[in-house]
Design an enzyme around this catalytic site. Structure first.
Site, PDB file in Angstrom:
ATOM      1  N   SER A  17      21.931  25.251  38.863  1.00  0.00           N
ATOM      2  CA  SER A  17      21.083  26.421  39.119  1.00  0.00           C
ATOM      3  C   SER A  17      21.698  27.415  40.115  1.00  0.00           C
ATOM      4  CB  SER A  17      19.698  25.985  39.606  1.00  0.00           C
ATOM      5  OG  SER A  17      19.015  25.370  38.552  1.00  0.00           O
ATOM      6  N   THR A  62      12.843  20.834  39.500  1.00  0.00           N
ATOM      7  CA  THR A  62      13.355  20.040  38.381  1.00  0.00           C
ATOM      8  C   THR A  62      12.848  18.605  38.486  1.00  0.00           C
ATOM      9  OG1 THR A  62      15.346  19.516  37.122  1.00  0.00           O
ATOM     10  CG2 THR A  62      15.605  19.613  39.510  1.00  0.00           C
ATOM     11  N   LYS A  66       8.092  18.547  38.376  1.00  0.00           N
ATOM     12  CA  LYS A  66       7.455  19.688  37.702  1.00  0.00           C
ATOM     13  C   LYS A  66       5.934  19.557  37.593  1.00  0.00           C
ATOM     14  CE  LYS A  66      11.538  20.867  34.974  1.00  0.00           C
ATOM     15  NZ  LYS A  66      12.121  21.055  33.639  1.00  0.00           N
ATOM     16  N   ASP A 102      10.781  26.867  30.578  1.00  0.00           N
ATOM     17  CA  ASP A 102      11.609  25.973  29.750  1.00  0.00           C
ATOM     18  C   ASP A 102      11.452  26.261  28.254  1.00  0.00           C
ATOM     19  OD1 ASP A 102      12.852  24.544  31.755  1.00  0.00           O
ATOM     20  OD2 ASP A 102      11.375  22.931  31.778  1.00  0.00           O
ATOM     21  N   ALA A 128       8.232  12.865  24.713  1.00  0.00           N
ATOM     22  CA  ALA A 128       6.877  13.314  25.048  1.00  0.00           C
ATOM     23  C   ALA A 128       6.753  13.454  26.567  1.00  0.00           C
ATOM     24  CB  ALA A 128       5.843  12.322  24.512  1.00  0.00           C
ATOM     25  N   GLY A 130       8.185  15.664  30.252  1.00  0.00           N
ATOM     26  CA  GLY A 130       8.043  17.038  30.740  1.00  0.00           C
ATOM     27  C   GLY A 130       8.767  18.054  29.872  1.00  0.00           C
ATOM     28  N   ARG A 152       9.373   7.145  22.145  1.00  0.00           N
ATOM     29  CA  ARG A 152       9.552   5.694  22.305  1.00  0.00           C
ATOM     30  C   ARG A 152       8.203   5.024  22.583  1.00  0.00           C
ATOM     31  NH1 ARG A 152      13.382   3.989  27.171  1.00  0.00           N
ATOM     32  NH2 ARG A 152      11.691   5.037  28.249  1.00  0.00           N
ATOM     33  N   GLY A 240      22.143  21.539  25.701  1.00  0.00           N
ATOM     34  CA  GLY A 240      21.120  22.421  26.264  1.00  0.00           C
ATOM     35  C   GLY A 240      21.590  23.386  27.335  1.00  0.00           C
TER      36      GLY A 240
HETATM   37  P1  NDP Z   1      10.890  12.865  31.419  1.00  0.00           P
HETATM   38  O1  NDP Z   1      11.304  11.797  32.369  1.00  0.00           O
HETATM   39  O2  NDP Z   1       9.643  13.639  31.672  1.00  0.00           O
HETATM   40  O3  NDP Z   1      10.704  12.223  29.925  1.00  0.00           O
HETATM   41  C1  NDP Z   1      11.691  11.379  29.406  1.00  0.00           C
HETATM   42  C2  NDP Z   1      11.469  11.205  27.906  1.00  0.00           C
HETATM   43  O4  NDP Z   1      12.598  10.520  27.369  1.00  0.00           O
HETATM   44  C3  NDP Z   1      10.247  10.376  27.548  1.00  0.00           C
HETATM   45  O5  NDP Z   1       9.743  10.844  26.320  1.00  0.00           O
HETATM   46  C4  NDP Z   1      10.849   8.956  27.382  1.00  0.00           C
HETATM   47  O6  NDP Z   1      10.103   8.122  26.523  1.00  0.00           O
HETATM   48  C5  NDP Z   1      12.161   9.295  26.734  1.00  0.00           C
HETATM   49  N1  NDP Z   1      13.235   8.307  26.938  1.00  0.00           N
HETATM   50  C6  NDP Z   1      13.836   7.976  28.106  1.00  0.00           C
HETATM   51  N2  NDP Z   1      14.838   7.099  27.895  1.00  0.00           N
HETATM   52  C7  NDP Z   1      14.859   6.851  26.561  1.00  0.00           C
HETATM   53  C8  NDP Z   1      15.667   6.031  25.726  1.00  0.00           C
HETATM   54  N3  NDP Z   1      16.648   5.271  26.224  1.00  0.00           N
HETATM   55  N4  NDP Z   1      15.422   6.044  24.390  1.00  0.00           N
HETATM   56  C9  NDP Z   1      14.433   6.804  23.888  1.00  0.00           C
HETATM   57  N5  NDP Z   1      13.628   7.606  24.631  1.00  0.00           N
HETATM   58  C10 NDP Z   1      13.845   7.633  25.946  1.00  0.00           C
HETATM   59  O7  NDP Z   1      12.176  13.825  31.282  1.00  0.00           O
HETATM   60  P2  NDP Z   1      12.197  15.349  30.800  1.00  0.00           P
HETATM   61  O8  NDP Z   1      11.324  15.478  29.602  1.00  0.00           O
HETATM   62  O9  NDP Z   1      11.947  16.253  31.944  1.00  0.00           O
HETATM   63  O10 NDP Z   1      13.735  15.542  30.399  1.00  0.00           O
HETATM   64  C11 NDP Z   1      14.234  15.042  29.171  1.00  0.00           C
HETATM   65  C12 NDP Z   1      15.653  15.559  28.957  1.00  0.00           C
HETATM   66  O11 NDP Z   1      15.619  16.975  28.788  1.00  0.00           O
HETATM   67  C13 NDP Z   1      16.592  15.301  30.144  1.00  0.00           C
HETATM   68  O12 NDP Z   1      17.862  14.951  29.619  1.00  0.00           O
HETATM   69  C14 NDP Z   1      16.655  16.644  30.853  1.00  0.00           C
HETATM   70  O13 NDP Z   1      17.877  16.824  31.544  1.00  0.00           O
HETATM   71  C15 NDP Z   1      16.549  17.597  29.663  1.00  0.00           C
HETATM   72  N6  NDP Z   1      16.046  18.935  30.020  1.00  0.00           N
HETATM   73  C16 NDP Z   1      16.896  19.996  29.879  1.00  0.00           C
HETATM   74  C17 NDP Z   1      16.489  21.287  30.167  1.00  0.00           C
HETATM   75  C18 NDP Z   1      17.458  22.420  29.969  1.00  0.00           C
HETATM   76  O14 NDP Z   1      17.226  23.516  30.508  1.00  0.00           O
HETATM   77  N7  NDP Z   1      18.514  22.241  29.192  1.00  0.00           N
HETATM   78  C19 NDP Z   1      15.133  21.565  30.684  1.00  0.00           C
HETATM   79  C20 NDP Z   1      14.277  20.378  30.759  1.00  0.00           C
HETATM   80  C21 NDP Z   1      14.737  19.109  30.463  1.00  0.00           C
HETATM   81  P3  NDP Z   1       8.900   7.206  27.076  1.00  0.00           P
HETATM   82  O15 NDP Z   1       7.683   8.086  27.069  1.00  0.00           O
HETATM   83  O16 NDP Z   1       8.838   6.099  26.104  1.00  0.00           O
HETATM   84  O17 NDP Z   1       9.309   6.766  28.458  1.00  0.00           O
END
Ligand code: NDP
Length: 274
Positions: A17, A62, A66, A102, A128, A130, A152, A240
């Site tokens: 950032s 981040t 959030k 986002d 599912a 953030g 998952r 991304g």
């Molecule tokens: P969260 O921690 O809120 O959510 C994580 C998600 O990933 C959940 O749905 C979780 O499932 C799933 N998950 C985690 N590990 C695994 C695995 N080994 N196999 C399958 N599913 C898995 O994270 P965010 O949603 O905030 O971020 C997700 C990704 O998006 C990150 O890599 C982040 O860096 C990226 N991101 C990028 C942005 C950009 O500007 N490019 C902006 C925002 C996010 P479960 O519910 O089962 O735990």
């Protein structure tokens, strides 16, 4: 005197950032000081108050803060309200305002920078958390034909679909994606699986001629998913980084009411991380 902004998160060392906001500030001759602030959930609220009292005018937020930031705001935009999370904050008239850029950043990168429309498309969205929550509203606003949401933990996918309550949004069992016997146009990975180099249980046939977008960005510009997808016939597979820059540009506009140019920043960052 410099205008002071920061990004709060845990971990925060890896954040790009500061680089992108310095590039935006330079476009308008704004004297900016943009720092990284390590903050756990426990101390975030207190650190935010301290940052304001020392003259900070706004901040990015981040992982994993959030949702917490959303709760701390006294006023939020529609985008933040829909996402129930905030990635950009500013203080104005003693109020703490929050927005979430986002989803709009994602749509801008996919549809404008990569020329991949979402309207009338069949989409598989994985995750599912953030990230998925943040992009779902702007994604549905594009009028896709159908969005299949797989996570998952299936219950979280069901809850998110219930919350948005749209006919073209359907929860899917993560391990049973093969029952979806149809062509997928766009596959979006909003899970953090790529962080652990884990592959997702996406059947091979779904990749053929699809556009794959991994929200995660990496030092090589490739992720385990984008590499896997290309080998299985994906038409295009991108990380991304563009979304990161576009959501940042929208945040910059939220603070300064000025719209920065993003293409040169995406190019510069791509060269820097590869
Ligand atoms: P969260 O921690 O809120 O959510 C994580 C998600 O990933 C959940 O749905 C979780 O499932 C799933 N998950 C985690 N590990 C695994 C695995 N080994 N196999 C399958 N599913 C898995 O994270 P965010 O949603 O905030 O971020 C997700 C990704 O998006 C990150 O890599 C982040 O860096 C990226 N991101 C990028 C942005 C950009 O500007 N490019 C902006 C925002 C996010 P479960 O519910 O089962 O735990």
């Amino acid at each position: 005197m410099s205008i002071h902004l920061t990004v709060f998160g845990d971990p925060i060392e890896h954040s790009l950032s500061p680089i992108l906001h310095y590039a935006f500030a330079q476009q308008f001759g704004i004297d900016l000081l943009y720092t990284k602030t390590h903050a756990s959930k426990e101390v975030f609220s207190q650190m935010l108050t301290e940052f304001y009292s020392y003259g900070g005018i706004g901040a990015n937020v981040t992982v994993p803060l959030k949702e917490h930031a959303f709760e701390l705001c006294t006023k939020v935009t529609d985008a933040a309200n829909l996402a129930k999370s905030v990635n950009t904050l500013k203080w104005q008239d003693e109020q703490l305002l929050g927005t979430n850029t986002d989803g709009a950043g994602f749509v801008q990168d996919l549809t404008v920078n990569h020329h991949q429309p979402l309207e009338h498309q069949t989409i598989l969205l994985l995750g599912a958390g953030g990230g998925a929550r943040g992009l779902l509203g702007p994604l549905l606003d594009q009028n896709p034909n159908m969005v299949y949401l797989a996570n998952r933990t299936f219950e979280r996918a069901i809850n998110l679909c219930d919350e948005f309550d749209r006919d073209n949004l359907v929860p899917m069992d993560f391990e049973r994606l093969d029952v979806l016997d149809q062509k997928i146009d766009v596959i979006i990975n909003a899970t953090s699986s790529s962080l652990n180099q884990d592959l997702l249980p996406i059947p091979d046939f779904m990749f053929v001629d699809s556009f794959v977008y991994d929200l995660m960005y990496s030092e090589t510009g490739q992720t385990p998913l984008t590499q896997h997808a290309k080998l299985r016939g994906a038409r295009h597979a991108v990380d991304g980084l563009g979304m990161l820059v576009e959501q940042g540009a929208l945040g910059f506009e939220f603070w300064f009411d000025k719209k920065p140019e993003t293409q040169s920043v995406i190019r510069a960052l791509s060269q820097q991380v590869t």
